[in-house]
Design an enzyme around this catalytic site. Sequence first.
Site, PDB file in Angstrom:
ATOM      1  N   ASP A 288       0.853  -1.192   0.000  1.00  0.00           N
ATOM      2  CA  ASP A 288       0.000   0.000   0.000  1.00  0.00           C
ATOM      3  C   ASP A 288       0.891   1.245   0.000  1.00  0.00           C
ATOM      4  O   ASP A 288       1.375   1.628   1.064  1.00  0.00           O
ATOM      5  CB  ASP A 288      -0.964  -0.003   1.194  1.00  0.00           C
ATOM      6  CG  ASP A 288      -0.285  -0.365   2.520  1.00  0.00           C
ATOM      7  OD1 ASP A 288       0.724  -1.088   2.541  1.00  0.00           O
ATOM      8  OD2 ASP A 288      -0.800   0.090   3.548  1.00  0.00           O
ATOM      9  N   GLU A 471      12.336   1.074   7.529  1.00  0.00           N
ATOM     10  CA  GLU A 471      11.377   0.124   6.949  1.00  0.00           C
ATOM     11  C   GLU A 471      11.661  -0.162   5.485  1.00  0.00           C
ATOM     12  O   GLU A 471      11.310  -1.228   4.974  1.00  0.00           O
ATOM     13  CB  GLU A 471       9.959   0.665   7.083  1.00  0.00           C
ATOM     14  CG  GLU A 471       9.777   2.005   6.388  1.00  0.00           C
ATOM     15  CD  GLU A 471       8.323   2.468   6.357  1.00  0.00           C
ATOM     16  OE1 GLU A 471       7.445   1.644   6.622  1.00  0.00           O
ATOM     17  OE2 GLU A 471       8.101   3.645   6.064  1.00  0.00           O
TER      18      GLU A 471
END
Length: 507
Positions: A288, A471
């Site tokens: 996403d 991340e």
Amino acid sequence: MSSGLFDYSNFPQISGELFRAVQRRDLFDDDKRIVDAEPRASPDLVFERYLARRDDPDFDLASFVDDQFKLPEPVGASPDLAASRSMAEHVSSLWGALTRTFEDAGGAGSTLVGLPNPHVVPGGRFREMYYWDSYFTAEGLAAADRTDLVAGMAGNIASLVDRFGFVPLGNRAYYDSRSQVPLFYRMLRVLEREEGFEAVEPHVGALRTEHGFWMDGRDRVADAEGAAAHRRTVGLPAGAVLNRYWDDRARPRPESHLEDRRVADRVPVDDRPALFRNLRAACESGWDFSSRWLAGDDLTSIRTTELVPVDLNAVLFGMESALAEWLPRVGSPEAGERYADLAARRRTAINRYCWDPDAGFYVDYAWVDGRPSERLTLAGVVPLFTGAATPDRAAAVADRLRDDFLRPGGLVTTLKDTGEQWDAPNGWAPLQWMAVAGLRRYGHDALADEIAGRWLDLVRSSFEETGRMAEKYDVRSVGEAADPGEYDLQYGFGWTNGVVTALSAGR
């Protein structure tokens, strides 16, 4: 048809008049802060106080929210260590910093769902368990001799299946209508490798239940003429049944309400339910967002549910293969044979529908259009990771990775730079891991070693520059920061730590 497990009216921070007032005022840069907030009194009392005070001339909504809710803080990810610490020392220290307990979660008005065991969370704004993150973290924990944590985390996943019949994306009430890449079976493979089948045996039933969740609707689509879909199942010609990402709730995500509304404002009213569902389905994928899901150039063209994702189906092949192997060992040989047949059928269908011979690469299948997607993405490595690929096609994938995806810092996620975080120039730890493991599975060790080495050099260089584990990373050159994407860059970071630890250990 189910639309979710929870009554959102019990949570004033994720629905209702107070929630809408907070959204209209745009009080938070990150909607996740309010939906993760915990009421300081019962939800009914908080709402009554709001109704009683909202029309006061001096009413201040921001102060009211601050008074009535305990707002969350990011999960700490920078322990107090000497500046000369190595990346390995830093990552080792983070296991404790990122481990949280949830036994007492789920009090009145809290969106948290309780878990029986400690769980390593990603970090930053991600304060809870996330499903597919947990597997990649588990690989690193096993390499760091923390199999105790892996066993507890697998137990948490199984507990969610036992309670809800599936694994929610995370242990929050607002994730109640979507799952995530179903990698529970891979966590069990880690346990099997480290502790033997005895550690897996208690969870085989839960894994079978999870498979049933993904296959809900199979009988409705298997015999349809042409292509048909129901929830997460898609029936294709000749009786093939594959899967897609889905979400039963066709409305804005509570944790990203304002962002979803802003996208919806750009499409006709009648198109908005489908838009919201496709946004949510992309979140179930973990990607996403990405050009992978788009028919056009921006999120208004998202069409996640119109695609049969190659990664999801390759993972489900792996799940079915694991069940075929494990069920005879728990006294169910006939069931094992059925899952072996399902796995064989799925492997055939993946290689029929999700292979693009012109590109020489595995791709998603646009079932509505009846053709392979034209988007080349790193999802194409997952058939290698789970063993669904044929050897000749694995060799073609290796060539394509080397020629088009390999960058100085590892593999780029897609070949398009759109500003979305799951596109170029970003690289993500889970995709590097699946590519490396998949290539090694098919004997392409030199390329696997090259990718692993470049990725480790990039993460180490970034750590030495920032003192943090991120991340995602910009793989165009070693030392570059990643593009933030949908939200500010997060540090911690569970799956990066796990993949770096596993790759460094030669796993």
